[in-house]
Enzyme design. Sequence first.
Site, PDB file in Angstrom:
ATOM      1  N   SER B 149       0.138   5.222   5.822  1.00 24.17           N
ATOM      2  CA  SER B 149      -1.008   4.721   6.584  1.00 24.17           C
ATOM      3  C   SER B 149      -1.110   5.469   7.920  1.00 24.17           C
ATOM      4  CB  SER B 149      -0.859   3.208   6.771  1.00 24.17           C
ATOM      5  OG  SER B 149      -1.985   2.662   7.424  1.00 24.17           O
ATOM      6  N   ARG B 218      -6.693  -9.749  12.826  1.00 27.66           N
ATOM      7  CA  ARG B 218      -5.762  -9.712  11.699  1.00 27.66           C
ATOM      8  C   ARG B 218      -6.455 -10.045  10.380  1.00 27.66           C
ATOM      9  NH1 ARG B 218      -1.509  -7.068   9.751  1.00 27.66           N
ATOM     10  NH2 ARG B 218      -0.124  -8.380   8.524  1.00 27.66           N
ATOM     11  N   ASP B 316      -8.256   1.632  -2.320  1.00 27.12           N
ATOM     12  CA  ASP B 316      -8.143   1.601  -0.855  1.00 27.12           C
ATOM     13  C   ASP B 316      -9.508   1.870  -0.224  1.00 27.12           C
ATOM     14  OD1 ASP B 316      -7.496   2.007   1.845  1.00 27.12           O
ATOM     15  OD2 ASP B 316      -5.674   3.125   1.399  1.00 27.12           O
ATOM     16  N   HIS B 349      -5.362  -0.708   0.300  1.00 26.88           N
ATOM     17  CA  HIS B 349      -4.564   0.047   1.264  1.00 26.88           C
ATOM     18  C   HIS B 349      -3.117  -0.438   1.315  1.00 26.88           C
ATOM     19  CE1 HIS B 349      -3.755   2.609   4.624  1.00 26.88           C
ATOM     20  NE2 HIS B 349      -3.389   1.599   5.384  1.00 26.88           N
ATOM     21  N   ASP B 350      -2.912  -1.727   1.129  1.00 22.48           N
ATOM     22  CA  ASP B 350      -1.562  -2.302   1.201  1.00 22.48           C
ATOM     23  C   ASP B 350      -0.702  -2.024  -0.028  1.00 22.48           C
ATOM     24  OD1 ASP B 350      -1.454  -3.367   3.699  1.00 22.48           O
ATOM     25  OD2 ASP B 350      -1.559  -5.463   3.076  1.00 22.48           O
TER      26      ASP B 350
END
Lengths: 370, 370
Positions: B149, B218, B316, B349-350
């Site tokens: 990332s 968040r 992603d 993305h994670d």
Amino acid sequence: MTEFIPAGTRYHALPSPFPFKRGGALHGAHVAYETWGTLDAQAANAILLVTGLSPDAHAAANAGNPAPGWWEAMLGPGKPIDTDRWFVVCVNSLGSCKGSTGPASIDPDTGALYRLGFPELSIEDGARAAVEVVRALGISELACVIGNSMGGMTALAVLLLHPGIARSHINISGSAQALPFSIAIRSLQREAIRLDPKWDAGRYSDDSYPESGMRMARKLGVITYRSALEWDGRFGRVRLDSDQTDEDPFGLEFQVESYLEGHARRFVRFFDPNCYLYLSRSMDWFDLAEYADGDVLAGLASIKVGKALAIGANTDILFPVQQQQQIADGLRAGGADAQFIGLDSPQGHDAFLVDFARFGPAVGDFLATL
Amino acid sequence: MTEFIPAGTRYHALPSPFPFKRGGALHGAHVAYETWGTLDAQAANAILLVTGLSPDAHAAANAGNPAPGWWEAMLGPGKPIDTDRWFVVCVNSLGSCKGSTGPASIDPDTGALYRLGFPELSIEDGARAAVEVVRALGISELACVIGNSMGGMTALAVLLLHPGIARSHINISGSAQALPFSIAIRSLQREAIRLDPKWDAGRYSDDSYPESGMRMARKLGVITYRSALEWDGRFGRVRLDSDQTDEDPFGLEFQVESYLEGHARRFVRFFDPNCYLYLSRSMDWFDLAEYADGDVLAGLASIKVGKALAIGANTDILFPVQQQQQIADGLRAGGADAQFIGLDSPQGHDAFLVDFARFGPAVGDFLATL
């Protein structure tokens, strides 16, 4: 509350009381609408248009208001929705602040604004309100019901709750149920508004207004209405002319940030925050599976319509094209001649508002077959 | 400011002053790091690991701290990054609040926290700080530099600014330049923090803390770190057990909302808001094209590395796989034996933090060829 209602808007009084799906009822409520074209003698050429969350009923210029509307390129004489042939009714969503009764309207029982005293709004309530307008205009069967985005949900509810009301249906970037990614986005938009101290549980005024919350909600909306692909080509990494200032070290620097800021500025004071919350939540609640023991395809198949087109943009992340494919599949399972088209528009969910080169022919060709 | 620094973290003092790319310098600054495995006699088996925005240096259990780390499944004896073979150094990003000097650290010149007095942080500053640790450990050439990332950006900066520092490179869900969609998302996250009155231009305390802004930031992060596809399967439209209450008519209702709330709760007080702002902005600024007259591929091609792997998840939306494809293409144009792999992980993305079944073999197989 400042309301922004287009000139020439017409109103239809709803039955009073007008009960809501989840309980409660409105008294003395009305729905704003506009029309284009001429209803034929058999009242057989009518099209109902239901909209996304924020538009008013002024979809295009008409006799009552020559100003261009939000779907000007799609609706008018010789346009894809050809008003030389069709009589078109566009209804402002119940719960909106653009003319129809909503949380920013006066509650006749108290003489004060409804605010959070407005009953819990469902997509189905908006659908029933739109059908009241159709009936009042003397239309027993629509040639087509067209819905965009949230209006795609409303249109499906119109068809489900009023069997036989329309011979055909065009669902544009809509869905038969809200999915968790979209729920998460909308939940966060609502949270941004609710977290703004000036929202004050819905008791804001023009002088003490949840501007920050609305700005966040709108920017998040614009981000998810568009697509990364479009923005790469449109903004790249281009910076603003003015340098950052020491006073605001985390301020706007890139063109894309300024674009979002401009969109937010044009929205924040032009849409009522409580109305936004109610309409947004109604989308999360919408689920045709509720009508078919949890099976959304069966819910769609229970809708009886002759012909249908479900279209969307392949880059849409909010109402992804799989949802329009599902609508076509479900309606087909219910006996409709249903077609799905995923268009290669780069503009994401908003494509139907800008990519007329692709959406125009798709809609026009379908209507030409009716 | 509450800092959460893992036990057993080691520190390396940076040269003082330590100048920043955009001006300014740190005095008496340090970088936190941890290590695994044993450096061989030739110091030839070292891997540098640089991280995303929020992780600390405790990537996995080690002698100094047996608690599991954030990449426990990937790093250790017999694991994809096999510490029986490799000596691994993980560096906490400069500007973080997890041990390295950042905006939440004391400025020795004033005796008070840096806050917004911290110099403007670039990815390149973090890269240079990481290399200081590598050099201090007696390593002149790394076997590999691995970045995830934001760390994928940092790793590219390490390679660009220190030619010959590594024989190989693994770039995981990284990018060579920030694109407008990602900039827009991060800009909105920063705006959420800045709009929180308790942020107070960076002068918050534990007692008056921008909790709402951090929560919004968040949640928006988590939404964009994952994918709609994964959430459809994971949450669907499942509702929470508890009913909504009249006190909070727009409160949590769906499982996906509760999931976001849980993630936010675990983050809000565990990451410093000013550090978040600095690190987030450094990603927007990163652009290898700056080093090659605006041509990002030429910027990548100016990097000299023997062998490279760029991988990511096809779902992603924040660092889309086209960016990892670009990294492989650019490094190959510069002479590297470079490979791109787009993995069908549903987690967006994670994915590199959870889909070890896919990312593990990809990383392990590459390292096995060295």
